[in-house]
Design a protein around this motif. Sequence first.
Motif, PDB file in Angstrom:
ATOM      1  N   ASN A  85       0.865  -1.177   0.000  1.00  0.00           N
ATOM      2  CA  ASN A  85       0.000   0.000   0.000  1.00  0.00           C
ATOM      3  C   ASN A  85       0.902   1.227   0.000  1.00  0.00           C
ATOM      4  O   ASN A  85       2.058   1.158   0.396  1.00  0.00           O
ATOM      5  N   ASN A  86       0.387   2.315  -0.475  1.00  0.00           N
ATOM      6  CA  ASN A  86       1.235   3.499  -0.619  1.00  0.00           C
ATOM      7  C   ASN A  86       0.378   4.751  -0.474  1.00  0.00           C
ATOM      8  O   ASN A  86      -0.753   4.798  -0.973  1.00  0.00           O
ATOM      9  N   PHE A 100       1.251   0.209   7.637  1.00  0.00           N
ATOM     10  CA  PHE A 100       1.999   0.147   6.378  1.00  0.00           C
ATOM     11  C   PHE A 100       3.072  -0.938   6.451  1.00  0.00           C
ATOM     12  O   PHE A 100       3.292  -1.678   5.493  1.00  0.00           O
ATOM     13  N   ALA A 135       3.226  -4.299   3.940  1.00  0.00           N
ATOM     14  CA  ALA A 135       4.307  -4.369   2.960  1.00  0.00           C
ATOM     15  C   ALA A 135       5.500  -5.199   3.410  1.00  0.00           C
ATOM     16  O   ALA A 135       6.285  -5.643   2.569  1.00  0.00           O
ATOM     17  N   TYR A 147       7.292   9.794   2.342  1.00  0.00           N
ATOM     18  CA  TYR A 147       7.114   8.341   2.205  1.00  0.00           C
ATOM     19  C   TYR A 147       8.010   7.550   3.159  1.00  0.00           C
ATOM     20  O   TYR A 147       8.391   6.420   2.871  1.00  0.00           O
ATOM     21  N   PHE A 156       6.443   4.166   4.092  1.00  0.00           N
ATOM     22  CA  PHE A 156       6.439   3.209   2.989  1.00  0.00           C
ATOM     23  C   PHE A 156       7.845   2.699   2.710  1.00  0.00           C
ATOM     24  O   PHE A 156       8.069   1.497   2.520  1.00  0.00           O
ATOM     25  N   LYS A 188       9.219  -1.176   2.714  1.00  0.00           N
ATOM     26  CA  LYS A 188       9.729  -1.809   1.493  1.00  0.00           C
ATOM     27  C   LYS A 188      11.209  -2.162   1.608  1.00  0.00           C
ATOM     28  O   LYS A 188      11.657  -3.184   1.071  1.00  0.00           O
TER      29      LYS A 188
END
Length: 246
Positions: free
Chosen positions: A95-96, A112, A116, A154, A157, A161
């Motif tokens: 998701n972003n 998040f 991820a 971000y 995120f 990641k």
Amino acid sequence: MSRPTAVIAGVGAELGLGAALCRRFAAEGYHVLVAGRSPERIERVAEAIRLTGGSAEVALVELTREDLVVRLFDRAMAPGEGRDPADLVVFNAGNNQRIDFREISADQFEQFWRVACFAGFLVGREAARRMVPLGRGTVLFTGGSASLRGKPGYAHFSAAKAGLRMLGQSMAREYGSLGLHVAHVVIDGGIDGDRLRRARPGVVEERGEDGLLGLDAIAETYWQIHRQPRSAWTQEVDLRPYREGF
């Protein structure tokens, strides 16, 4: 004659990467487990594959739930009518959203990360538990630009990641010599799919011809990684349109 089985964890819209991977593997004769959390979406993907002569079934699963991921792999590894246990697994969930770092709540940051990264751990662990004893199989993780570098807005995120990327590297080093091929695919650019088109309707015209990554082209790379001879395995590959800046 039995079909090999592939698990695609994180399938959403028909015009999305998860669905494109399902179609690509089904075209090679795989029975595909279309795993996602939206029953309507994953059923449409599976039905489209069946209508073209492929083999697919839906697996409704919340990938952040350990018990449900374990159940997914129990199902994937149990020989079924006309199919063999899974030897190909893709983790494609994510998701972003841009959020000012000062405004991120602890719950948002954790959520998040759970989608991820933590979900990738669950999928990767169960795949390793089932396939390493068999001495074969491929596990592929979908990464992004955020896997390699952080950008303003971000942090949440990128943290997730980057964690997923390290998880894949550790798995590859631990299990590669035992026959499990683990690779991480960095999607470094916008994907010409449903999510981007809805969020930015004018993006195709804005980027121009070849300005976005094509779904089928990405899926082809995943397939080629799976088919690599064991004497020359890829652990990480990055993909971008030729007009995308590094």
